[in-house]
Design a protein around this motif. Structure first.
Motif, short mmCIF file in Angstrom:
data_model
loop_
_atom_site.label_atom_id
_atom_site.label_comp_id
_atom_site.label_asym_id
_atom_site.label_seq_id
_atom_site.Cartn_x
_atom_site.Cartn_y
_atom_site.Cartn_z
N LYS A 1 2.92 -4.26 -11.19
CA LYS A 1 3.93 -5.22 -11.65
C LYS A 1 5.34 -4.76 -11.23
O LYS A 1 6.12 -5.54 -10.66
N THR A 2 5.64 -3.48 -11.51
CA THR A 2 6.97 -2.96 -11.15
C THR A 2 7.12 -2.93 -9.63
O THR A 2 8.21 -3.17 -9.09
N THR A 3 6.03 -2.64 -8.94
CA THR A 3 6.08 -2.61 -7.47
C THR A 3 6.51 -3.98 -6.93
O THR A 3 7.34 -4.07 -6.02
N ASP B 1 12.47 -5.56 -16.26
CA ASP B 1 11.27 -4.71 -16.33
C ASP B 1 11.14 -4.17 -17.74
O ASP B 1 11.81 -3.20 -18.10
N GLU B 2 10.32 -4.81 -18.54
CA GLU B 2 10.14 -4.47 -19.96
C GLU B 2 11.47 -4.23 -20.66
O GLU B 2 11.68 -3.17 -21.27
N PRO B 3 12.37 -5.18 -20.58
CA PRO B 3 13.74 -4.91 -21.05
C PRO B 3 13.84 -4.67 -22.54
O PRO B 3 14.76 -4.01 -23.01
N GLU C 1 0.85 -1.19 0.00
CA GLU C 1 0.00 0.00 0.00
C GLU C 1 0.88 1.24 0.00
O GLU C 1 1.94 1.25 0.64
N TYR C 2 0.45 2.26 -0.72
CA TYR C 2 1.07 3.58 -0.61
C TYR C 2 -0.01 4.49 -0.05
O TYR C 2 -0.95 4.86 -0.77
N GLY C 3 0.06 4.84 1.21
CA GLY C 3 -1.02 5.61 1.84
C GLY C 3 -2.32 4.83 1.73
O GLY C 3 -2.40 3.68 2.14
N ASP C 4 -3.35 5.49 1.14
CA ASP C 4 -4.66 4.83 0.99
C ASP C 4 -4.72 3.95 -0.25
O ASP C 4 -5.71 3.27 -0.48
N ASN C 5 -3.69 4.03 -1.07
CA ASN C 5 -3.72 3.30 -2.35
C ASN C 5 -3.24 1.86 -2.14
O ASN C 5 -2.05 1.63 -1.91
N ILE C 6 -4.17 0.93 -2.20
CA ILE C 6 -3.78 -0.48 -2.09
C ILE C 6 -3.38 -0.95 -3.49
O ILE C 6 -4.22 -1.04 -4.39
N SER D 1 -1.63 -1.45 -17.16
CA SER D 1 -0.74 -0.42 -16.64
C SER D 1 -1.20 0.02 -15.24
O SER D 1 -2.40 0.21 -15.02
N GLY D 2 -0.27 0.12 -14.33
CA GLY D 2 -0.58 0.64 -13.00
C GLY D 2 -1.07 -0.42 -12.01
O GLY D 2 -1.46 -0.07 -10.89
N CYS D 3 -1.04 -1.69 -12.40
CA CYS D 3 -1.59 -2.69 -11.47
C CYS D 3 -0.52 -3.31 -10.57
O CYS D 3 -0.79 -4.32 -9.90
N THR E 1 6.35 -7.76 -19.18
CA THR E 1 6.24 -7.42 -20.60
C THR E 1 4.81 -7.00 -20.92
O THR E 1 3.87 -7.40 -20.22
N HIS E 2 4.67 -6.16 -21.93
CA HIS E 2 3.32 -5.83 -22.42
C HIS E 2 3.01 -6.64 -23.67
O HIS E 2 1.97 -6.44 -24.29
N ASP E 3 3.91 -7.54 -24.03
CA ASP E 3 3.76 -8.33 -25.25
C ASP E 3 3.51 -9.79 -24.85
O ASP E 3 4.43 -10.50 -24.43
N1 LIG Z 1 6.89 5.12 -4.64
C1 LIG Z 1 5.58 5.19 -4.84
N2 LIG Z 1 4.82 6.02 -4.11
C2 LIG Z 1 3.49 6.09 -4.27
N3 LIG Z 1 2.80 5.37 -5.18
C3 LIG Z 1 3.51 4.53 -5.95
C4 LIG Z 1 4.92 4.40 -5.83
N4 LIG Z 1 5.35 3.47 -6.73
C5 LIG Z 1 4.25 3.06 -7.39
N5 LIG Z 1 3.15 3.69 -6.92
C6 LIG Z 1 1.77 3.47 -7.39
O1 LIG Z 1 1.56 2.07 -7.41
C7 LIG Z 1 0.72 1.73 -8.49
C8 LIG Z 1 1.37 0.63 -9.31
O2 LIG Z 1 2.50 1.14 -9.99
P1 LIG Z 1 3.46 0.16 -10.82
O3 LIG Z 1 4.51 1.03 -11.44
O4 LIG Z 1 3.92 -0.94 -9.96
O5 LIG Z 1 2.47 -0.41 -11.92
P2 LIG Z 1 2.81 -1.26 -13.23
O6 LIG Z 1 1.83 -2.37 -13.28
O7 LIG Z 1 4.24 -1.64 -13.25
O8 LIG Z 1 2.50 -0.21 -14.38
P3 LIG Z 1 3.12 -0.04 -15.88
O9 LIG Z 1 2.73 -1.25 -16.65
O10 LIG Z 1 2.47 1.20 -16.38
O11 LIG Z 1 4.62 0.11 -15.72
C9 LIG Z 1 0.44 3.02 -9.28
O12 LIG Z 1 -0.80 3.51 -8.84
C10 LIG Z 1 1.55 3.93 -8.82
O13 LIG Z 1 1.14 5.27 -8.86
#
Ligand SMILES: Nc1ncnc2c1ncn2[C@@H]1O[C@H](COP(=O)(O)OP(=O)(O)OP(=O)(O)O)[C@@H](O)[C@H]1O
Length: 267
Positions: free
Chosen positions: A45-47, A172-174, A15-20, A41-43, A205-207
């Motif tokens: 993966k990179t986290t 990460d999407e190399p 979680e980042y603050g309220d964002n799960i 995007s944004g779900c 990957t997005h592919d």
């Molecule tokens: N350091 C951070 N502080 C606050 N929020 C973050 C942080 N890192 C990521 N987030 C939030 O976490 C969520 C997931 O981000 P993440 O980059 O992991 O997604 P993703 O699936 O890799 O997206 P993409 O495919 O676009 O790269 C997003 O809402 C992003 O804003």
């Protein structure tokens, strides 16, 4: 394949603050797995990759490596390659790879800049040259990153990540920024290195085709629960963990099966 997991992801939340971002992930990863990761995007993966690397910490739950909690910072066991090249512009290809060794030995007094001289420096240089050869860059050892093509720069990033002989490679999407022909060459290279160095690989990957071609497992990230008024209320999970296997003929059939189902989910 070993029956003992290399990595166990247990009741993991981020979680980042309220964002799960991620909720309740439970996954086992075995030595030699090549896991392709797809999802919108944004779900998160990179986290997840950042938590595997050690640059981010779980909010709840744990990641275990060989049954022990993962160290809270990056270590030589984990190498990483991002879409944007992570090499240093003011160093030659050879120096960039040698620097990878320095990070591994945790010594900031590098063989490039200081104390490590003589036999130590020569050994580092020999190792780096061998690694450059592995990725097909021996002819480019004295070139600077801006003198290399995009594909060559990614080869250099891979050499820098693998010089430390990590057990785990995080990608990460190399290949996302590369032309299709160059991507194919990179696929051949990464498969060769995965086999030869017995790596366990996580690749975002997005592919979907790329994910199928390279991986033996495919993780699909998605939101099981949705609140359109408050999208941050629920995190993503791995909704499918598909065993793709290692045989190209089987992969081809399976890809055709799942393509229509997942296409809209990973764009
Ligand atoms: N350091 C951070 N502080 C606050 N929020 C973050 C942080 N890192 C990521 N987030 C939030 O976490 C969520 C997931 O981000 P993440 O980059 O992991 O997604 P993703 O699936 O890799 O997206 P993409 O495919 O676009 O790269 C997003 O809402 C992003 O804003």
């Amino acid at each position: 394949m070993s029956t003992k997991p290399l990595i166990e992801i247990k009741q993991l939340w981020k979680e980042y603050g309220d964002n799960i971002v991620l909720e309740r992930l439970n996954l086992d990863v075995y030595p030699g797995d090549f896991i392709s990761i797809v999802g919108a995007s944004g779900c998160g993966k990179t986290t997840l990759l950042n938590m595997l690397l050690g640059t981010e910490q779980p909010s709840r739950g744990a990641i275990l490596l060989d049954g022990e909690p993962l160290s809270a910072e990056p270590s030589v066991e984990r190498g990483v390659v991002f879409q944007k090249y992570s090499v240093f512009p003011h160093l030659t290809a050879l120096e960039n790879v040698m620097l990878g060794l320095e990070f591994a030995s945790n010594s900031l007094t590098s063989s490039l800049f200081g104390r490590c001289v003589g036999a130590g420096k020569q050994a580092a240089r020999d190792k780096a040259l061998m690694m450059l050869d592995e990725v097909g860059l021996s002819q480019a050892q004295h070139k600077y990153p801006h003198e290399l093509s995009g594909g060559m720069r990614q080869r250099l990033s891979i050499a820098q990540a693998l010089i430390k002989k990590p057990r785990i490679l995080l990608l990460d999407e190399p290949f996302g920024a590369l032309d299709p022909g160059i991507r194919k060459d990179m696929h051949v290279l990464i498969k060769k290195l995965w086999r030869e160095q017995q790596l366990t690989v996580f690749m975002i990957t997005h592919d979907l085709s790329e994910g199928f071609h390279l991986g033996n497992r495919l993780w699909v990230f998605d939101h099981v629960r949705q609140d359109t008024q408050a999208p941050e209320r629920f995190g993503a999970q791995v909704t499918f963990d598909i065993a793709i296997g290692n045989h190209d003929e089987d992969k081809h059939d399976k890809l055709a099966d799942v393509h229509s189902v997942f296409r809209q989910k990973i764009a």
